[in-house]
Design a protein around this motif. Structure first.
Motif, PDB file in Angstrom:
ATOM      1  N   PRO A  28       9.497  14.494  13.121  1.00 11.81           N
ATOM      2  CA  PRO A  28       8.596  14.385  11.965  1.00 11.81           C
ATOM      3  C   PRO A  28       8.820  13.078  11.215  1.00 11.81           C
ATOM      4  O   PRO A  28       9.911  12.504  11.237  1.00 11.81           O
ATOM      5  CB  PRO A  28       8.979  15.593  11.108  1.00 11.81           C
ATOM      6  CG  PRO A  28      10.362  15.953  11.519  1.00 11.81           C
ATOM      7  CD  PRO A  28      10.498  15.540  12.962  1.00 11.81           C
ATOM      8  N   LEU A  29       7.768  12.608  10.580  1.00 18.77           N
ATOM      9  CA  LEU A  29       7.837  11.395   9.771  1.00 18.77           C
ATOM     10  C   LEU A  29       7.996  11.757   8.301  1.00 18.77           C
ATOM     11  O   LEU A  29       7.380  12.719   7.827  1.00 18.77           O
ATOM     12  CB  LEU A  29       6.560  10.564   9.936  1.00 18.77           C
ATOM     13  CG  LEU A  29       6.287   9.949  11.303  1.00 18.77           C
ATOM     14  CD1 LEU A  29       4.902   9.313  11.329  1.00 18.77           C
ATOM     15  CD2 LEU A  29       7.346   8.926  11.664  1.00 18.77           C
ATOM     16  N   SER A  30       8.782  10.986   7.587  1.00 13.42           N
ATOM     17  CA  SER A  30       8.858  11.150   6.136  1.00 13.42           C
ATOM     18  C   SER A  30       7.520  10.690   5.554  1.00 13.42           C
ATOM     19  O   SER A  30       6.701  10.071   6.234  1.00 13.42           O
ATOM     20  CB  SER A  30      10.002  10.324   5.561  1.00 13.42           C
ATOM     21  OG  SER A  30       9.706   8.944   5.691  1.00 13.42           O
ATOM     22  N   ASP A  31       7.291  10.972   4.292  1.00 11.06           N
ATOM     23  CA  ASP A  31       6.040  10.549   3.658  1.00 11.06           C
ATOM     24  C   ASP A  31       5.898   9.025   3.672  1.00 11.06           C
ATOM     25  O   ASP A  31       4.807   8.498   3.879  1.00 11.06           O
ATOM     26  CB  ASP A  31       5.972  11.071   2.221  1.00 11.06           C
ATOM     27  CG  ASP A  31       5.788  12.572   2.159  1.00 11.06           C
ATOM     28  OD1 ASP A  31       5.361  13.160   3.178  1.00 11.06           O
ATOM     29  OD2 ASP A  31       6.062  13.170   1.107  1.00 11.06           O
ATOM     30  N   THR A  32       7.000   8.321   3.467  1.00  5.90           N
ATOM     31  CA  THR A  32       6.960   6.861   3.489  1.00  5.90           C
ATOM     32  C   THR A  32       6.601   6.354   4.876  1.00  5.90           C
ATOM     33  O   THR A  32       5.754   5.472   5.024  1.00  5.90           O
ATOM     34  CB  THR A  32       8.327   6.273   3.060  1.00  5.90           C
ATOM     35  OG1 THR A  32       8.657   6.761   1.772  1.00  5.90           O
ATOM     36  CG2 THR A  32       8.298   4.761   3.029  1.00  5.90           C
ATOM     37  N   ALA A  33       7.236   6.907   5.905  1.00  6.19           N
ATOM     38  CA  ALA A  33       6.943   6.483   7.277  1.00  6.19           C
ATOM     39  C   ALA A  33       5.517   6.838   7.665  1.00  6.19           C
ATOM     40  O   ALA A  33       4.843   6.086   8.369  1.00  6.19           O
ATOM     41  CB  ALA A  33       7.938   7.124   8.245  1.00  6.19           C
ATOM     42  N   LYS A  34       5.035   8.000   7.191  1.00  6.80           N
ATOM     43  CA  LYS A  34       3.647   8.403   7.469  1.00  6.80           C
ATOM     44  C   LYS A  34       2.677   7.406   6.840  1.00  6.80           C
ATOM     45  O   LYS A  34       1.691   7.002   7.451  1.00  6.80           O
ATOM     46  CB  LYS A  34       3.418   9.800   6.913  1.00  6.80           C
ATOM     47  CG  LYS A  34       2.256  10.537   7.536  1.00  6.80           C
ATOM     48  CD  LYS A  34       2.132  11.943   6.971  1.00  6.80           C
ATOM     49  CE  LYS A  34       3.297  12.794   7.403  1.00  6.80           C
ATOM     50  NZ  LYS A  34       3.193  14.194   6.984  1.00  6.80           N
ATOM     51  N   CYS A  35       2.961   7.006   5.606  1.00  2.45           N
ATOM     52  CA  CYS A  35       2.112   6.028   4.916  1.00  2.45           C
ATOM     53  C   CYS A  35       2.114   4.699   5.661  1.00  2.45           C
ATOM     54  O   CYS A  35       1.060   4.105   5.897  1.00  2.45           O
ATOM     55  CB  CYS A  35       2.599   5.837   3.482  1.00  2.45           C
ATOM     56  SG  CYS A  35       1.590   4.665   2.542  1.00  2.45           S
TER      57      CYS A  35
ATOM     58  N   SER B 219       0.817  -1.216   0.000  1.00  6.56           N
ATOM     59  CA  SER B 219       0.000   0.000   0.000  1.00  6.56           C
ATOM     60  C   SER B 219       0.852   1.268   0.000  1.00  6.56           C
ATOM     61  O   SER B 219       0.363   2.336  -0.358  1.00  6.56           O
ATOM     62  CB  SER B 219      -0.964   0.003   1.196  1.00  6.56           C
ATOM     63  OG  SER B 219      -0.249   0.152   2.405  1.00  6.56           O
ATOM     64  N   CYS B 220       2.131   1.167   0.405  1.00 11.11           N
ATOM     65  CA  CYS B 220       3.003   2.344   0.467  1.00 11.11           C
ATOM     66  C   CYS B 220       4.116   2.314  -0.575  1.00 11.11           C
ATOM     67  O   CYS B 220       5.087   3.062  -0.465  1.00 11.11           O
ATOM     68  CB  CYS B 220       3.607   2.463   1.869  1.00 11.11           C
ATOM     69  SG  CYS B 220       2.368   2.775   3.144  1.00 11.11           S
ATOM     70  N   ALA B 221       3.960   1.485  -1.581  1.00 15.74           N
ATOM     71  CA  ALA B 221       5.031   1.307  -2.572  1.00 15.74           C
ATOM     72  C   ALA B 221       5.345   2.584  -3.334  1.00 15.74           C
ATOM     73  O   ALA B 221       6.484   2.789  -3.755  1.00 15.74           O
ATOM     74  CB  ALA B 221       4.660   0.195  -3.544  1.00 15.74           C
ATOM     75  N   THR B 222       4.384   3.465  -3.508  1.00 19.90           N
ATOM     76  CA  THR B 222       4.619   4.668  -4.299  1.00 19.90           C
ATOM     77  C   THR B 222       4.897   5.902  -3.438  1.00 19.90           C
ATOM     78  O   THR B 222       5.076   6.996  -3.989  1.00 19.90           O
ATOM     79  CB  THR B 222       3.404   4.967  -5.200  1.00 19.90           C
ATOM     80  OG1 THR B 222       2.246   5.130  -4.375  1.00 19.90           O
ATOM     81  CG2 THR B 222       3.187   3.837  -6.196  1.00 19.90           C
ATOM     82  N   ALA B 223       4.939   5.758  -2.131  1.00 24.32           N
ATOM     83  CA  ALA B 223       5.194   6.914  -1.251  1.00 24.32           C
ATOM     84  C   ALA B 223       6.633   7.382  -1.415  1.00 24.32           C
ATOM     85  O   ALA B 223       7.540   6.598  -1.638  1.00 24.32           O
ATOM     86  CB  ALA B 223       4.924   6.543   0.199  1.00 24.32           C
ATOM     87  N   THR B 224       6.840   8.700  -1.305  1.00 22.04           N
ATOM     88  CA  THR B 224       8.188   9.258  -1.390  1.00 22.04           C
ATOM     89  C   THR B 224       8.837   9.207  -0.012  1.00 22.04           C
ATOM     90  O   THR B 224       8.184   8.920   0.978  1.00 22.04           O
ATOM     91  CB  THR B 224       8.155  10.709  -1.885  1.00 22.04           C
ATOM     92  OG1 THR B 224       7.419  11.483  -0.939  1.00 22.04           O
ATOM     93  CG2 THR B 224       7.523  10.805  -3.253  1.00 22.04           C
ATOM     94  N   ASP B 225      10.110   9.535   0.028  1.00 18.77           N
ATOM     95  CA  ASP B 225      10.834   9.469   1.300  1.00 18.77           C
ATOM     96  C   ASP B 225      11.374  10.823   1.715  1.00 18.77           C
ATOM     97  O   ASP B 225      12.392  10.918   2.364  1.00 18.77           O
ATOM     98  CB  ASP B 225      11.983   8.468   1.200  1.00 18.77           C
ATOM     99  CG  ASP B 225      12.203   7.736   2.521  1.00 18.77           C
ATOM    100  OD1 ASP B 225      11.350   7.869   3.417  1.00 18.77           O
ATOM    101  OD2 ASP B 225      13.217   7.056   2.655  1.00 18.77           O
ATOM    102  N   ALA B 226      10.704  11.907   1.346  1.00 21.57           N
ATOM    103  CA  ALA B 226      11.137  13.241   1.746  1.00 21.57           C
ATOM    104  C   ALA B 226      10.708  13.502   3.184  1.00 21.57           C
ATOM    105  O   ALA B 226       9.591  13.195   3.562  1.00 21.57           O
ATOM    106  CB  ALA B 226      10.523  14.286   0.826  1.00 21.57           C
ATOM    107  N   THR B 227      11.606  14.027   3.983  1.00 24.47           N
ATOM    108  CA  THR B 227      11.292  14.333   5.377  1.00 24.47           C
ATOM    109  C   THR B 227      10.838  15.775   5.484  1.00 24.47           C
ATOM    110  O   THR B 227      11.519  16.667   4.988  1.00 24.47           O
ATOM    111  CB  THR B 227      12.529  14.118   6.272  1.00 24.47           C
ATOM    112  OG1 THR B 227      12.964  12.783   6.102  1.00 24.47           O
ATOM    113  CG2 THR B 227      12.193  14.359   7.736  1.00 24.47           C
ATOM    114  N   PRO B 228       9.691  16.010   6.138  1.00 22.51           N
ATOM    115  CA  PRO B 228       9.233  17.394   6.278  1.00 22.51           C
ATOM    116  C   PRO B 228      10.148  18.181   7.189  1.00 22.51           C
ATOM    117  O   PRO B 228      10.852  17.626   8.012  1.00 22.51           O
ATOM    118  CB  PRO B 228       7.840  17.236   6.912  1.00 22.51           C
ATOM    119  CG  PRO B 228       7.865  15.896   7.571  1.00 22.51           C
ATOM    120  CD  PRO B 228       8.818  15.050   6.779  1.00 22.51           C
TER     121      PRO B 228
END
Length: 199
Positions: free
Chosen positions: A103-110, A68-77
């Motif tokens: 803060p969580l990266s987009d991947t970690a948030k997903c 479900s998170c395969a397309t999430a990016t890994d940029a950290t806010p």
């Protein structure tokens, strides 16, 4: 020894030892010390490899979350802004800094949202402390990453670190069926459980 010969010998000695001489022209700069930059680069590569391996371990344990998170990016806010200029507000923010999470990266948030969804589904209907512990273990979260606290009035609070690159999941399961679950980064002082006390 005559005086001119003595003077010539002294001059030759000074030239040989380099004492008191003045050099003209440019001097070659010393070679840069690359050992520190090479060590820093190696440390960065090692950290990236450990993170890659941790993500691979996470994806092996929780394939549906990974899918479900395969397309999430890994940029950290970026981190939150500075506290208000009011001295009391700034003091309050400083005293409560330990309660803030990274803060969580987009991947970690997903991943966090996907873990929250699967935990919410497993704990639906309400659970006591032992049932909450068992339900989390049944979902594949290792026993040593789960901390469950059963409260006197019935609910069970829990916190766990998702193995293989996190994040933290924290929540409360009430016997009446109400459930509060959230994903977050590590606390500023480290770990998934809120540290006790401040400064």
């Amino acid at each position: 020894m005559n005086r001119p010969l003595l003077l010539a010998a002294a001059t030759a000695l000074l030239v040989l030892t380099g004492c008191g001489t003045v050099q003209t022209g440019t001097r070659a700069a010393p070679a840069p010390d690359t050992s520190r930059s090479a060590q820093a680069e190696q440390a960065r590569k090692d950290a990236a490899e450990r993170y890659r391996q941790a993500l691979a371990e996470h994806d092996r344990r929780y394939p549906l979350v990974a899918q479900s998170c395969a397309t999430a990016t890994d940029a950290t806010p970026s981190a939150a802004g500075s506290p208000a200029l009011d001295p009391e507000a700034a003091k309050h923010a400083e005293n409560n800094f330990f309660k803030q999470t990274l803060p969580l990266s987009d991947t970690a948030k997903c991943r966090g949202e996907a873990h929250v969804a699967r935990i919410t589904a497993a704990l639906a209907g309400g659970r006591n402390g032992a049932q909450t512990q068992q339900a989390l273990e049944n979902l594949g979260y290792p026993v040593d990453t789960i901390k469950v606290t059963a409260y006197d009035n019935g609910p069970a609070g829990f916190v766990l670190e998702v193995p293989g690159a996190g994040p933290c999941i924290e929540g409360t399961a009430y016997q009446g069926g109400r459930l509060e679950v959230e994903a977050h980064g590590y606390y500023q002082d480290g770990g998934c459980a809120m540290p006790k006390g401040g400064h």
